[in-house]
Design a protein around this motif. Structure first.
Motif, mmCIF file in Angstrom:
data_model
loop_
_atom_site.group_PDB
_atom_site.id
_atom_site.type_symbol
_atom_site.label_atom_id
_atom_site.label_comp_id
_atom_site.label_asym_id
_atom_site.label_seq_id
_atom_site.Cartn_x
_atom_site.Cartn_y
_atom_site.Cartn_z
ATOM 1 N N ALA A 100 -6.160 23.483 29.417
ATOM 2 C CA ALA A 100 -7.220 23.665 28.423
ATOM 3 C C ALA A 100 -7.581 22.355 27.731
ATOM 4 O O ALA A 100 -8.695 22.203 27.211
ATOM 5 C CB ALA A 100 -6.782 24.696 27.378
ATOM 6 N N GLY A 101 -6.636 21.405 27.720
ATOM 7 C CA GLY A 101 -6.898 20.127 27.070
ATOM 8 C C GLY A 101 -5.623 19.350 26.868
ATOM 9 O O GLY A 101 -4.543 19.932 26.743
ATOM 10 N N ASP A 102 -5.746 18.030 26.837
ATOM 11 C CA ASP A 102 -4.580 17.160 26.738
ATOM 12 C C ASP A 102 -4.228 16.980 25.272
ATOM 13 O O ASP A 102 -4.608 15.990 24.632
ATOM 14 C CB ASP A 102 -4.884 15.809 27.391
ATOM 15 N N TYR A 103 -3.441 17.918 24.738
ATOM 16 C CA TYR A 103 -3.107 17.911 23.320
ATOM 17 C C TYR A 103 -1.660 17.479 23.133
ATOM 18 O O TYR A 103 -0.776 17.826 23.927
ATOM 19 C CB TYR A 103 -3.315 19.315 22.736
ATOM 20 N N TRP A 104 -1.395 16.726 22.066
ATOM 21 C CA TRP A 104 -0.087 16.090 21.883
ATOM 22 C C TRP A 104 1.054 17.096 21.747
ATOM 23 O O TRP A 104 2.149 16.859 22.258
ATOM 24 C CB TRP A 104 -0.116 15.142 20.687
ATOM 25 N N GLU A 105 0.826 18.224 21.080
ATOM 26 C CA GLU A 105 1.907 19.205 20.929
ATOM 27 C C GLU A 105 2.283 19.829 22.276
ATOM 28 O O GLU A 105 3.453 20.168 22.494
ATOM 29 C CB GLU A 105 1.514 20.285 19.932
ATOM 30 N N PHE A 106 1.311 19.994 23.161
ATOM 31 C CA PHE A 106 1.611 20.529 24.495
ATOM 32 C C PHE A 106 2.474 19.524 25.271
ATOM 33 O O PHE A 106 3.435 19.906 25.944
ATOM 34 C CB PHE A 106 0.327 20.811 25.276
ATOM 35 N N ARG A 107 2.104 18.242 25.189
ATOM 36 C CA ARG A 107 2.877 17.199 25.876
ATOM 37 C C ARG A 107 4.297 17.107 25.308
ATOM 38 O O ARG A 107 5.270 16.944 26.049
ATOM 39 C CB ARG A 107 2.180 15.844 25.728
ATOM 40 N N LEU A 108 4.402 17.214 23.987
ATOM 41 C CA LEU A 108 5.711 17.132 23.349
ATOM 42 C C LEU A 108 6.611 18.282 23.789
ATOM 43 O O LEU A 108 7.787 18.078 24.107
ATOM 44 C CB LEU A 108 5.538 17.138 21.828
ATOM 45 N N ALA A 109 6.044 19.482 23.828
ATOM 46 C CA ALA A 109 6.826 20.649 24.266
ATOM 47 C C ALA A 109 7.243 20.505 25.725
ATOM 48 O O ALA A 109 8.360 20.862 26.108
ATOM 49 C CB ALA A 109 6.003 21.923 24.074
ATOM 50 N N ARG A 110 6.359 19.960 26.541
ATOM 51 C CA ARG A 110 6.688 19.764 27.955
ATOM 52 C C ARG A 110 7.796 18.712 28.109
ATOM 53 O O ARG A 110 8.692 18.871 28.952
ATOM 54 C CB ARG A 110 5.427 19.333 28.714
ATOM 55 N N ALA A 111 7.755 17.669 27.305
ATOM 56 C CA ALA A 111 8.807 16.649 27.349
ATOM 57 C C ALA A 111 10.167 17.267 27.020
ATOM 58 O O ALA A 111 11.177 16.979 27.674
ATOM 59 C CB ALA A 111 8.484 15.523 26.370
ATOM 60 N N LYS A 112 10.203 18.129 26.012
ATOM 61 C CA LYS A 112 11.467 18.776 25.632
ATOM 62 C C LYS A 112 11.999 19.655 26.762
ATOM 63 O O LYS A 112 13.204 19.659 27.042
ATOM 64 C CB LYS A 112 11.253 19.618 24.370
#
Length: 530
Positions: free
Chosen positions: A302-314
């Protein structure tokens, strides 16, 4: 006789009830003390950072509106903003925040300047309360100090409450949160009244409404913010957080809201990913990394959002895919470089990879932004130990300067740590290839050479001979914070406490955390002696 037995029996019964009552009261007192200790521990700073240099001009890193690879380059420098607060440069601070607000009004895509800047100023740190009061007194007609102080008390409220579900949260924690909110709301309301376009006030007010379960107030606050800034992303993101099932909402509500906002403003299309992002954070999929990663991939579509990236990193870190996790955390940092949580997660990934230097640097930067953060608290002991171990390895390999750099970083994270101090002394006093050359020159020019000579003379308690070395060095290098820190020790051993304290304060002013910590200790010791 029977009546005597009856009387004695009644007395024993009453005594037993009294003992039980005392035991109950003692147990309750112990529970209250445990809760109070838990609340105090959450509010205790992990680290009290040195102020660092004040910014020159607007505290924004890189120009606004410039993009590279789809990532906004401009972001607020929260550490620099806090430096203005800690230095009590209130006039400059007021102007800086007002300029951030004007920038946001001219370009709503820069809303995060205000969001992240105010969060840095109002991060809930206990040393901020008196400073924010003084700022309000210095600038009573500006919205800026009220907004920062209100945000501070909202963060204090959440620190007091903790992160457990309501059923597992003590009454004292909820009451402490409520009292903090009662201090926050008037300030936030006043800030918004003084500057009606200051929609950054909406975020903490929505956080208050969510915590209190006041849906009506949340809707009222959001409606006003949406009217003033129809395309602001951050305020819509925090509103979506309040629509999650855990806050009494539903995924249907989240999807409907995201769809409506995305249609009206295509740049807000990433909001469609919030429902999947929240599903990935559901406790029921806590141990199912594969399922969570699928959901986060859907969110990112849906979009490159920082919270999504952070959750994926975890999640990737949880699977042991550390290289992939680092890629995701790097992206999260690039997307939102003024948020402390992106640095804490990247520090955790780097620590898991035993990359102790970069891990320490990220942890230190995160703590400069959020000094009471739970992630920073849990990370610090392991990272400090890792830095000491890495310094030991570098020292063994003959890389003296790198070993000292790692130990100085460890000292910044854990001022006064005896293990760090022991290793620093050991590495400094070890012979180096440059030692003979510097001694032949008569007056060492290099900081390390002066430091090594200092430690060698100190072992023989020849402190009077050390002082001229640092005096000469600082005459040539008046902005060298570590040199002031080292000279303070010489003054201390020469029993010149005023000079020692002056040097420690100068080191602190130049950004050396250990200088700040030692200055506080020395001032407390002098107060106790008096």
């Amino acid at each position: 006789m029977s009546s005597l037995r009856t009387a004695l029996g009644a007395g024993v019964l009453l005594l037993g009830l009294g003992s039980a009552g005392l035991a109950v009261r003692a147990f309750q007192a112990k529970q209250r003390a445990a809760v109070e200790a838990r609340i105090a521990a959450r509010q205790e700073p992990v680290l009290t950072p040195a102020p660092g240099p004040a910014p020159r001009g607007l505290p924004v890193v890189a120009p606004a509106g410039v993009e590279q690879g789809g990532v906004p380059r401009g972001h607020v420098d929260g550490v620099a903003l806090r430096a203005l607060l800690l230095r009590r440069q209130f006039e400059d601070l007021t102007l800086a925040v007002e300029q951030l607000q004007w920038g946001m009004e001219s370009n709503p895509q820069d809303e995060h300047w205000m969001t992240d800047g105010i969060q840095a100023l109002g991060n809930g740190a206990p040393d901020s309360a008196e400073l924010l009061d003084a700022w309000v007194e210095a600038s009573p007609r500006s919205f800026a100090p009220y907004l920062a102080r209100g945000t501070h008390w909202v963060n204090v409220g959440y620190l007091r409450r903790g992160t457990r579900f309501v059923a597992a949260t003590a009454e004292e924690e909820l009451a402490g949160m409520q009292k903090a909110f009662e201090r926050a709301v008037p300030d936030l309301t006043r800030a918004w009244a003084l500057h009606p376009k200051a929609v950054a006030a909406a975020r903490p007010l929505i956080h208050v409404a969510n915590a209190l379960g006041d849906r009506e107030d949340r809707e009222r606050v959001f409606a006003r913010a949406a009217e003033q800034c129809p395309s602001c992303a951050d305020v819509r993101s925090v509103y979506l957080h309040g629509l999650t099932p855990r806050w009494g909402g539903s995924y249907e509500e989240m999807d409907a809201f995201a769809e409506a906002q995305s249609r009206a403003h295509p740049e807000l299309g990433f909001l469609r990913g919030f429902a999947d992002w929240d599903r990935a954070n559901d406790p029921r999929v806590e141990d199912d990394n594969d399922r969570a990663l699928v959901l986060l991939a859907q969110a990112l579509s849906a979009g490159d959002y920082w919270e999504f990236r952070l959750a994926r990193a975890k999640r990737l870190r949880g699977t042991g895919a550390l290289d992939a996790a680092l890629v995701e955390s790097n992206r999260a940092v690039a997307l939102r470089p003024a948020r402390a949580d992106v640095y804490f997660e990247r520090a955790r990934i780097l620590a898991s990879s035993q990359k102790w230097g970069p891990a320490g640097e990220d942890l230190l930067h995160g703590l400069r932004l959020e000094e009471t953060d739970a992630d920073g608290r849990s990370l610090r002991p392991g990272v400090v130990k890792g830095l000491v171990y890495a310094a030991y390895e570098q020292h063994g390999a003959g890389h003296r300067e790198e070993a000292l750099r790692l130990l100085e970083l460890a000292g910044e994270l854990a001022p006064g740590d005896p293990e760090v101090a022991r290793w620093r002394t050991r590495v400094v006093t070890a012979p180096s290839q440059e030692q003979g050359k510097e001694e032949q020159a008569g007056m060492p020019e290099d900081f390390r050479a002066v430091q090594q000579r200092d430690y060698a003379l100190a072992r023989e308690r020849r402190f009077a001979e050390i002082l001229p070395l640092w005096d000469a060095f600082l005459a040539r290098n008046p902005e060298h914070g570590l040199a002031y820190l080292e000279r303070s020790g010489t003054h201390y051993h020469l029993r010149n406490l005023e000079a020692a304290l002056s040097d420690l304060k100068k080191a602190c002013d130049l950004g050396i955390n250990e200088g700040c910590a030692r200055a506080r200790q020395l001032e407390q010791a002098r107060t106790t002696i008096r």
